[in-house]
Design a protein around this motif. Structure first.
Motif, mmCIF file in Angstrom:
data_model
loop_
_atom_site.group_PDB
_atom_site.id
_atom_site.type_symbol
_atom_site.label_atom_id
_atom_site.label_comp_id
_atom_site.label_asym_id
_atom_site.label_seq_id
_atom_site.Cartn_x
_atom_site.Cartn_y
_atom_site.Cartn_z
ATOM 1 N N LYS A 119 0.889 -1.246 -0.181
ATOM 2 C CA LYS A 119 -0.151 -0.058 -0.042
ATOM 3 C C LYS A 119 0.858 1.370 -0.153
ATOM 4 C CE LYS A 119 -3.935 -2.109 0.407
ATOM 5 N NZ LYS A 119 -4.953 -2.129 -0.598
ATOM 6 N N LEU A 120 2.381 1.114 -0.120
ATOM 7 C CA LEU A 120 2.827 2.245 -0.088
ATOM 8 C C LEU A 120 2.655 3.287 -1.071
ATOM 9 C CD1 LEU A 120 6.463 0.708 1.319
ATOM 10 C CD2 LEU A 120 4.671 2.316 2.515
ATOM 11 N N HIS A 121 2.176 2.600 -2.095
ATOM 12 C CA HIS A 121 2.049 3.677 -3.516
ATOM 13 C C HIS A 121 0.961 4.832 -3.261
ATOM 14 C CE1 HIS A 121 -1.199 0.595 -4.115
ATOM 15 N NE2 HIS A 121 -1.885 1.661 -4.756
ATOM 16 N N CYS A 122 0.025 4.201 -2.248
ATOM 17 C CA CYS A 122 -0.968 5.212 -1.860
ATOM 18 C C CYS A 122 -0.452 6.664 -1.235
ATOM 19 C CB CYS A 122 -2.117 4.583 -0.874
ATOM 20 S SG CYS A 122 -3.024 3.250 -1.496
ATOM 21 N N SER A 123 0.858 6.412 -0.509
ATOM 22 C CA SER A 123 1.277 7.496 0.148
ATOM 23 C C SER A 123 1.984 8.329 -0.940
ATOM 24 C CB SER A 123 2.305 7.009 1.377
ATOM 25 O OG SER A 123 3.344 6.260 0.600
ATOM 26 N N VAL A 124 2.333 7.861 -1.907
ATOM 27 C CA VAL A 124 3.011 8.344 -2.866
ATOM 28 C C VAL A 124 1.919 9.254 -3.562
ATOM 29 C CG1 VAL A 124 4.264 8.477 -5.130
ATOM 30 C CG2 VAL A 124 4.828 6.702 -3.470
ATOM 31 N N LEU A 125 0.858 8.792 -3.701
ATOM 32 C CA LEU A 125 -0.335 9.297 -4.420
ATOM 33 C C LEU A 125 -0.734 10.622 -3.620
ATOM 34 C CD1 LEU A 125 -1.572 8.516 -7.015
ATOM 35 C CD2 LEU A 125 -3.450 7.274 -5.528
ATOM 36 N N ALA A 126 -0.915 10.498 -2.322
ATOM 37 C CA ALA A 126 -1.371 11.591 -1.588
ATOM 38 C C ALA A 126 -0.376 12.701 -1.459
ATOM 39 C CB ALA A 126 -1.446 10.966 -0.167
ATOM 40 N N GLU A 148 11.957 22.184 -7.807
ATOM 41 C CA GLU A 148 11.602 20.624 -7.606
ATOM 42 C C GLU A 148 10.143 20.482 -7.760
ATOM 43 O OE1 GLU A 148 11.981 19.365 -3.156
ATOM 44 O OE2 GLU A 148 13.835 20.653 -3.471
ATOM 45 N N LEU A 149 9.317 21.413 -7.628
ATOM 46 C CA LEU A 149 7.907 21.237 -7.842
ATOM 47 C C LEU A 149 7.665 21.073 -9.215
ATOM 48 C CD1 LEU A 149 5.344 21.181 -6.228
ATOM 49 C CD2 LEU A 149 5.026 23.496 -6.746
ATOM 50 N N ARG A 155 6.957 14.382 -13.759
ATOM 51 C CA ARG A 155 6.882 12.800 -13.178
ATOM 52 C C ARG A 155 5.619 12.614 -13.266
ATOM 53 N NH1 ARG A 155 5.771 10.639 -8.848
ATOM 54 N NH2 ARG A 155 6.115 12.197 -7.424
ATOM 55 N N ILE A 156 4.741 13.376 -12.585
ATOM 56 C CA ILE A 156 3.292 12.746 -12.061
ATOM 57 C C ILE A 156 2.834 12.872 -13.626
ATOM 58 C CG2 ILE A 156 1.013 13.693 -11.144
ATOM 59 C CD1 ILE A 156 3.057 14.782 -8.950
ATOM 60 N N SER A 157 2.951 13.819 -14.188
ATOM 61 C CA SER A 157 2.133 13.931 -15.692
ATOM 62 C C SER A 157 2.461 12.654 -16.662
ATOM 63 C CB SER A 157 2.545 15.106 -16.470
ATOM 64 O OG SER A 157 2.155 16.140 -15.788
ATOM 65 N N ALA A 158 3.790 12.346 -16.647
ATOM 66 C CA ALA A 158 4.353 11.030 -17.348
ATOM 67 C C ALA A 158 3.720 9.966 -16.675
ATOM 68 C CB ALA A 158 5.873 11.258 -17.135
ATOM 69 N N GLU A 159 3.328 9.713 -15.560
ATOM 70 C CA GLU A 159 3.079 8.609 -15.065
ATOM 71 C C GLU A 159 1.472 8.409 -15.373
ATOM 72 O OE1 GLU A 159 5.832 8.234 -11.073
ATOM 73 O OE2 GLU A 159 3.797 8.834 -10.979
ATOM 74 N N LYS A 160 0.918 9.706 -15.372
ATOM 75 C CA LYS A 160 -0.584 9.833 -15.653
ATOM 76 C C LYS A 160 -0.907 9.086 -17.034
ATOM 77 C CE LYS A 160 -3.174 13.303 -13.598
ATOM 78 N NZ LYS A 160 -3.624 14.854 -13.278
ATOM 79 N N LYS A 161 0.063 9.664 -18.024
ATOM 80 C CA LYS A 161 -0.031 9.267 -19.496
ATOM 81 C C LYS A 161 0.143 7.819 -19.655
ATOM 82 C CE LYS A 161 1.151 12.042 -23.504
ATOM 83 N NZ LYS A 161 2.157 12.662 -24.027
ATOM 84 N N ILE A 162 1.058 7.072 -18.833
ATOM 85 C CA ILE A 162 1.312 5.585 -18.997
ATOM 86 C C ILE A 162 0.244 4.966 -18.523
ATOM 87 C CG2 ILE A 162 2.504 4.094 -17.698
ATOM 88 C CD1 ILE A 162 4.769 5.639 -17.388
#
Lengths: 183, 403
Positions: A119-126, A148-149, A155-162
């Motif tokens: 469930k660690l990915h949930c903390s990344v998501l938050a 940094e932001l 990174r988040i946009s790239a993951e969304k695309k995947i």
């Protein structure tokens, strides 16, 4: 190791999650839609089973620094997704935008007394949802975005695309099944 | 220090177990019989001394009881430790012993993981596997079986009833087709044996799996029925127990409990299946009526009397399970978040349920100790849980997940 509270958390709840996680899950803080937010962060995908929307309002503290004056979340997801959403609102509320950006997975997991590895990915998501909300605020204000932001946002946009690509596959499979059935 | 700020939740006052499809408690009468007779049946049933022979006598008597229940002969019953083992033996054992005839195996797409994974393993060893599609109710079309069979087909395996949605497959018809085409037919009856009539003659099966722990017997006992004359190789080798098909010291106490549990299940079958169906139907109607956006999984009629599978819009299953658990209710879900692999249920997906919908699935399975008041309790608790989770969720209207 702490003994699970059997009375409070029978079976699965007691052994899988910490009391703190269950508390946040059962009585989440700051949930619901926010009217006219200054920034929104939307992460996750319903196909994967976790979607978090985080709303922030930005104000100023006594030393005129920008702070997260109000924060709310709406989350579709598992126990960990809801608990991390609730916990991050507590952690971010009242913090300066600079400090809020620094809230990460590790801090969030620590705050909750740990999460099961799966469930660690949930903390990344938050943490991503909060970063995206602050990014959205800066962008709406047409302000310079801290490096940094910006990196995080890319990174988040790239993951969304995947994930969206993956979703496309689901749609394709579904269409194939449907057409096969029809034929 | 953190703890102080947390409001204490009310402790659970009631426990309602609605996960009988996953495991059943051992019937107290069966448990008493096992423990009472344990001193006399501890020995190795392969030993020639009187201790061993006493255990052997109980083993053979149990075999006879179970064989009779499915209309088989005693020598066609082979004990194993679990339904998983029986299914592994059926697929791998038949494949190994018949590979000179062909390398094609047919299974349905909604089999239990132990059949799916055994087939996958065989695939990696050069066998060819066809996975049959099911319709929206989870039914295999016997015509698909007929069409899938080719000259190199050696085995067809289709479960009697599905464990997640309860749909009962047309086994009789599939078996008839297999026999016409001279292909061996196996059926996993783990969910049906002891609950609905299971006759190997009527079902036209050559191999059949049944398990103790689904019928209020102890864990660690199951059997594989193998019709006389069917060629099958062992997958566990050793001292040659079970006529050489399954080595390993026989778990006589568990097998004895299995047979006793089966007798009790047969005695109660007609009344229980009627009682459970009435309660299940009331639970189903109550959920459909009070919870908007709820949908039934599986076949509305051709279904086990004790299983109810539904999915709710905009709710994630694991959250639902834990909320129910916090109120003392035990149930299960096909949501990805609750699985070790983080993938939604292959059964629900095969019936045309989309991943985002499978996340919101809930299985309630009733059993011998379920009371009407349990159903009332769930019907009271569940709507509030769903409403609460939907309040937290960003999705509220039907359109939003479709885009």
């Amino acid at each position: 190791m702490k003994k699970p509270n059997r009375k409070l958390c029978p079976a699965a709840a007691g052994s899988t999650y910490t009391d703190k996680v269950i508390q946040h899950f059962q009585t989440p803080h700051n949930y619901g839609k926010m009217e006219n937010p200054d920034g929104i962060g939307k992460v996750g995908n319903i196909i994967c089973g976790d979607v978090m929307w985080l709303y922030i309002k930005v104000g100023k503290n006594s030393s005129k620094k920008e702070i997260v004056s109000d924060i709310k979340f709406e989350t579709f997801g598992c126990v960990a997704a809801i608990a991390t959403s609730s916990a991050i609102t507590d952690m971010a509320k009242g913090k300066t935008l600079e400090a809020a950006q620094k809230i990460d997975k590790a801090g969030l997991v620590k705050e909750l007394g740990g999460l099961p590895p799966i469930k660690l990915h949930c903390s990344v998501l938050a943490a991503d949802a909060l970063a995206e909300a602050i990014y959205d605020y800066y962008q709406k204000q047409k302000r310079a975005i801290p490096k940094e932001l910006e990196t995080k946002h890319i990174r988040i946009s790239a993951e969304k695309k995947i994930i969206e690509e993956k979703y496309k596959d689901w749609v394709d499979i579904e269409e194939k099944i449907q057409s096969k059935r029809a034929g | 220090m953190v703890k102080k700020t947390i409001k204490k939740t009310k402790p659970v006052v009631r426990r309602v177990y609605l996960d009988y499809a996953a495991a059943t408690p051992v019937d107290p009468k069966v448990a008493k019989k096992i423990t009472g007779d344990l001193p006399g049946i501890f020995a190795n049933s392969m030993s020639f001394h009187s201790f061993g022979q006493a255990a052997r006598a109980v083993l053979e008597e149990s075999r006879q009881i179970l064989a009779q229940m499915i209309g088989a002969q005693s020598r066609e019953i082979f004990f194993t430790a679990s339904a998983t083992e029986s299914n592994n033996l059926a697929l791998k054992g038949v494949a190994s012993a018949n590979k000179h005839k062909g390398n094609h195996i047919i299974i349905s797409g909604i089999e239990h993981a132990c059949v799916m994974e055994s087939a996958k393993w065989l695939e990696s060893r050069g066998f060819v596997v066809t996975r049959l599609k099911v319709d929206n109710f989870g039914l295999v079309d016997p015509l698909d079986v007929a069409n899938a069979i080719n000259p190199s087909t050696i085995l067809v395996s289709v479960m009697h009833a599905n464990n997640e949605i309860g749909t009962i497959e047309p086994i009789e018809e599939i078996g008839r087709i297999c026999h016409e085409k001279n292909v061996l037919f196996h059926s996993d009856a783990a969910q049906t044996f002891g609950k609905i009539p299971v006759s190997v003659q009527k079902l036209n099966v050559d191999l059949l799996t049944a398990s103790s722990q689904k019928i209020y017997g102890p864990k660690g006992a199951a059997f594989l029925y193998v019709r006389e004359g069917v060629k099958i190789d062992p997958i566990i080798h050793g001292g040659g127990q079970e006529s050489g098909l399954r080595s390993g010291t026989s778990n006589v106490p568990a097998i004895y409990g299995f047979a006793q549990a089966a007798l009790e299940a047969r005695r109660l079958m007609a009344s229980e299946s009627k009682r459970l169906k009435t309660m299940r139907d009331r639970l189903q109607a109550g959920i459909m009526k009070t919870i908007e956006g709820s949908h039934l999984n599986g076949h509305p009629q051709k279904r086990l009397p004790n299983i109810l599978s539904v999915w709710f819009e905009f709710v994630e299953g694991e959250s639902m399970i834990i909320q129910l658990d916090l109120r003392g209710i035990a149930a299960s879900t096909g949501s990805a978040c609750s699985s070790a692999k983080l993938t939604p249920s292959h059964v629900l997906m095969a019936t045309g349920v989309r991943p985002q919908e499978a996340h919101g699935s809930l299985r309630l399975s009733l059993g011998r100790y379920t009371k009407e008041s349990d159903i009332d309790y769930v019907l009271k608790a569940l709507p509030a849980i769903i409403q609460r989770l939907r309040e937290i969720s960003p999705f509220k209207k039907s359109e939003e997940t479709k885009s």
